[in-house]
Enzyme design. Structure first.
Site, PDB file in Angstrom:
ATOM      1  N   ASP A  30      39.603  45.058  40.554  1.00 34.87           N
ATOM      2  CA  ASP A  30      38.037  44.692  40.282  1.00 34.87           C
ATOM      3  C   ASP A  30      37.939  43.165  40.080  1.00 34.87           C
ATOM      4  O   ASP A  30      38.939  42.318  40.050  1.00 34.87           O
ATOM      5  CB  ASP A  30      37.768  45.249  38.679  1.00 34.87           C
ATOM      6  CG  ASP A  30      36.448  45.153  38.458  1.00 34.87           C
ATOM      7  OD1 ASP A  30      35.683  45.150  39.378  1.00 34.87           O
ATOM      8  OD2 ASP A  30      36.192  45.512  37.283  1.00 34.87           O
TER       9      ASP A  30
ATOM     10  N   ASN B  84      29.992  53.689  42.909  1.00 34.65           N
ATOM     11  CA  ASN B  84      29.398  52.350  43.643  1.00 34.65           C
ATOM     12  C   ASN B  84      28.481  52.627  44.603  1.00 34.65           C
ATOM     13  O   ASN B  84      27.905  51.549  45.259  1.00 34.65           O
ATOM     14  CB  ASN B  84      30.982  51.747  44.379  1.00 34.65           C
ATOM     15  CG  ASN B  84      31.919  51.186  43.477  1.00 34.65           C
ATOM     16  OD1 ASN B  84      33.037  51.278  43.651  1.00 34.65           O
ATOM     17  ND2 ASN B  84      31.493  50.731  42.331  1.00 34.65           N
TER      18      ASN B  84
ATOM     19  N   SER C  11      34.260  53.509  44.319  1.00 35.90           N
ATOM     20  CA  SER C  11      34.056  54.583  43.439  1.00 35.90           C
ATOM     21  C   SER C  11      32.965  55.436  43.800  1.00 35.90           C
ATOM     22  O   SER C  11      31.877  55.190  44.528  1.00 35.90           O
ATOM     23  CB  SER C  11      33.945  54.270  42.121  1.00 35.90           C
ATOM     24  OG  SER C  11      32.621  53.820  41.722  1.00 35.90           O
TER      25      SER C  11
ATOM     26  N   ASN D   5      36.093  41.349  42.505  1.00 33.83           N
ATOM     27  CA  ASN D   5      35.482  40.847  43.756  1.00 33.83           C
ATOM     28  C   ASN D   5      34.439  39.959  43.648  1.00 33.83           C
ATOM     29  O   ASN D   5      34.209  38.656  44.221  1.00 33.83           O
ATOM     30  CB  ASN D   5      35.348  41.551  44.892  1.00 33.83           C
ATOM     31  CG  ASN D   5      36.720  42.459  45.255  1.00 33.83           C
ATOM     32  OD1 ASN D   5      37.946  41.802  44.803  1.00 33.83           O
ATOM     33  ND2 ASN D   5      36.817  43.327  46.092  1.00 33.83           N
TER      34      ASN D   5
END
Ligand code: IPE
Ligand code: IPE
Ligand code: MG
Length: 247
Positions: free
Chosen positions: A25, A73, A70, A27
């Site tokens: 996580d 997402n 995910s 980015n």
């Protein structure tokens, strides 16, 4: 995968974790901090992932599972989702030869049928090509949701029950576990999350029942082999009890 290549979950504090799972996580925040587009952060995240896969292999980690996209997402802006899909396609095309040459088994976990056809095909080819490799298993969770994974397992068991192949009272934890997406990968010993958030975000809900959790504030693009080693040392200093009393 042969049983010899698997390691049992162990409470030996000096043991390497057999399976490390990572929620990659941060980015977007990494990019924003540099005045870059979020997608630039994802590309840098890919470069970091490449380093970490081979670093994990060198350290003797036998199973690595990373959360790449995910099932939630899809809620992101279309341009980011599209950019991630083409990043994944280009990355897999670019990396599969080297992964295969290193004896790494690649498996993609998630509902692949909902991915763009070219990406799905690339993933399926990568899985087929490396299916017998045993040096390390690299699981890539894409369009993955822990609840969907459990639902898919329940559907499979329900179909068997409906056809009379299994009776409800015969259903055990092993029955369910054996229908998950990576049934021959042991549960994660160590779960790492970068970028500071203290949540699972629907990752490996069944499998992390007894995983040791290690969180760093470092954004994923800045994650490193040194931080991986630090996480492993942290893991090795823990006492795993699995509900029992350990003196
Ligand atoms: C993780 O980084 C990558 C994916 C979820 C695809 P993020 O994109 O979630 O980065 P932040 O959390 O917004 O910083
Ligand atoms: C989890 O990160 C998913 C991946 C790393 C692929 P998110 O950025 O989607 O998680 P939330 O939204 O902060 O919970
Ligand atoms: Mg995030």
């Amino acid at each position: 995968m042969s049983t010899a290549s698997r390691q049992p979950v162990t409470s030996d504090p000096k043991a390497m974790p057999a399976h490390v799972a990572i929620i990659m996580d941060g980015n977007g925040r990494w990019a924003r901090a540099r005045g870059l587009e979020r997608l630039e952060g994802h590309w840098q995240g890919y470069r970091t992932l490449k380093k970490i896969v081979y670093a994990a292999d060198e350290m003797g980690i036998r199973h690595l599972t990373v959360y790449g996209f995910s099932s939630e997402n899809w809620r992101r802006p279309e341009a980011e989702v599209g950019g991630l899909m083409s990043l994944m396609l280009r990355a897999m095309k670019a990396e599969i030869d080297e992964l295969a040459a290193n004896g790494i088994r690649v498996r993609v976990l998630g509902r692949l049928s909902q991915l763009p056809a070219d990406l799905r095909q690339e993933f399926e080819q990568a899985m087929e090509r490396t299916a017998d490799y045993q040096r390390m298993t690299f699981n890539l969770a894409i369009n993955y949701g822990g609840r969907s994974e459990i639902v898919d397992a329940v559907r499979a068991v329900a179909a068997e029950a409906a056809s009379g192949r299994i009776r409800p009272e015969e259903i055990t934890e092993e029955t369910v576990a054996s229908r998950l997406y990576a049934p021959d990968t042991p549960d994660p010993d160590l779960l790492i999350r970068t970028a500071g958030e203290m949540r699972l975000s629907n990752f490996l809900l069944w499998e992390t029942a007894y995983s040791e959790i290690w969180v760093t504030d470092t954004f994923w693009p800045d994650f490193s082999q040194e931080l991986l080693a630090e996480a492993v040392r942290g893991y090795q200093a823990r006492t795993r009890r699995f509900g029992a009393v350990v003196e």
